[in-house]
Design an enzyme around this catalytic site. Structure first.
Site, short mmCIF file in Angstrom:
data_model
loop_
_atom_site.label_atom_id
_atom_site.label_comp_id
_atom_site.label_asym_id
_atom_site.label_seq_id
_atom_site.Cartn_x
_atom_site.Cartn_y
_atom_site.Cartn_z
N SER A 194 1.93 -7.46 -1.07
CA SER A 194 2.70 -8.46 -0.32
C SER A 194 2.03 -9.83 -0.29
O SER A 194 2.67 -10.81 0.09
CB SER A 194 3.00 -7.98 1.10
OG SER A 194 1.84 -7.96 1.88
N THR A 254 0.83 -1.21 0.00
CA THR A 254 0.00 0.00 0.00
C THR A 254 0.86 1.26 0.00
O THR A 254 0.51 2.26 -0.62
CB THR A 254 -0.91 0.00 1.25
OG1 THR A 254 -1.81 -1.08 1.14
CG2 THR A 254 -1.69 1.29 1.38
N ASP A 264 0.32 -6.91 4.59
CA ASP A 264 -0.40 -8.19 4.75
C ASP A 264 0.51 -9.36 5.12
O ASP A 264 0.12 -10.21 5.91
CB ASP A 264 -1.19 -8.51 3.47
CG ASP A 264 -2.33 -7.52 3.24
OD1 ASP A 264 -2.66 -6.78 4.20
OD2 ASP A 264 -2.88 -7.48 2.13
N1 ASP Z 1 -2.42 -5.41 0.27
C1 ASP Z 1 -1.37 -4.58 0.79
C2 ASP Z 1 -0.10 -5.39 0.87
O1 ASP Z 1 0.14 -6.11 1.78
C3 ASP Z 1 -1.75 -4.04 2.12
C4 ASP Z 1 -0.78 -3.06 2.72
O2 ASP Z 1 0.34 -2.87 2.28
O3 ASP Z 1 -1.17 -2.42 3.70
O4 ASP Z 1 0.71 -5.33 0.02
#
Ligand code: ASP
Length: 331
Positions: free
Chosen positions: A54, A12, A86
């Site tokens: 991730s 994110t 994540d």
């Molecule tokens: N979906 C994202 C990830 O883990 C969530 C985040 O970074 O907060 O890459």
């Protein structure tokens, strides 16, 4: 002047809205431009490892990251890894094993909102990570929401709140207050052992989260299909059923044939203890290996890591009877 290596992997933190929702997009150079210079005492070299959500980070990425970080030790005072939240705790746990006794800080961070979005936590988390990376204290840490945690004790416990991570069964290593970054270093003391990179692993493992009535046949299937280690998440202090669904026979058979079976708890806090109830003691008698108060992420990655060093059950048991870093306490 402290030299810090900043490695971007995505998440994110570096995301922008795309056709399929938030997608990692910013490269490390963009990140540095957006952050601007905020501590003239730090010289930051930024590089990109990948730009992934991730959920798409895999064990071979942990290995490559460990090797990349390992070869840079000696050239930098600290390393910051930007990572999606994540699976961040899996990465920080595995790096703790792969980079044992690393003499410089490796600080993993991410954010709940993308950098550059109003109200984002990204710049704040990165600032905190950079300060920790400049601290001189070796080890793998997580910086998030103004807290510093041990990498092998961290879990993601909330999906949207800024305090997404907690240090499980272990005190925080530091926090930011009105005096700046305040570290509780008695919690982070280095072991004094030599730095070693051990980046071998096996991903032939399985996790069984028990539910009442679960069929133990699954063991036979996993064993026959070449799985090398199994982690059972039992009930409460680590209870596993032995009456209507009898796991003991399967655990005994699997253990005798050399398959390591770890046993822990579905409860996140306060750890497991297989000595208290019959449902725990019987599993110990059958060859179950207790994981005590480790996080789920720390158990899964330690099992993978151990199986990279040795395949036999006895060796894995010995690894789980001691702390490789500070991932477990024995009560
Ligand atoms: N979906 C994202 C990830 O883990 C969530 C985040 O970074 O907060 O890459």
């Amino acid at each position: 002047m402290k030299n810090i290596l900043l490695i971007n992997t995505g998440g994110t933190f570096s995301s922008r809205p795309g056709d399929h929702g938030l997608t990692p997009e910013l490269a490390s150079g963009d990140i540095c431009n957006l952050i601007g210079e905020f501590d003239p005492a730090l010289s930051i070299v930024a590089e990109d490892y990948c730009s992934l959500d991730s959920s798409n980070i895999a064990p071979d990425d942990w290995q490559k990251l460990a090797l990349r970080i390992g070869e840079k030790v000696g050239f930098y005072d600290g390393v910051v890894l930007i990572h999606g939240t994540d699976t961040l705790a899996y990465t920080s746990s595995m790096l703790s094993y792969m980079l044992q006794n690393i003499p410089v800080p490796v600080v993993v961070t991410g954010s709940q909102m993308p950098l550059g979005v109003p109200m984002s936590d990204a710049a704040d988390n990165l600032r905190c990570a950079l300060q920790m990376a400049a601290s001189g204290y070796g080890g793998v840490f997580v910086a998030f929401d103004r807290k510093i945690m041990l990498g092998c004790r961290t879990s993601k416990v909330r999906t949207v709140s800024f305090n997404a991570f907690e240090s499980i069964n272990y005190p925080y290593i530091g926090e930011v207050n009105a005096f700046g970054l305040h570290l509780h270093l008695e919690q982070a003391q280095a072991s004094g052992s030599p730095f070693q990179i051990q980046a071998a692993y096996s991903d032939r493992i399985a996790v069984l989260k028990l539910f009442p009535g679960m069929n133990p046949d699954i063991f036979r299937f996993l064993h026959e299909h070449g799985y090398e280690g199994i982690y059972i998440e039992g009930f409460g202090l680590g209870g596993v059923p032995f009456l209507k669904s009898d796991f003991t026979a399967e655990i005994r058979r699997a253990s005798r044939s050399g398959l390591p079976i770890l046993v822990g708890s579905q409860c996140r806090y306060e750890g497991s203890n297989l000595n208290v109830y019959e449902t725990g003691q019987r599993i110990l008698e059958c060859g179950g290996i207790p994981v005590h108060d480790m996080t789920y992420e720390a158990v899964v990655t330690k099992l993978m890591w151990c199986l990279g060093q040795a395949k036999d059950r006895e060796a894995v048991q010995q690894f789980f009877q001691r702390a490789i870093t500070k991932e477990v306490s024995f009560s």
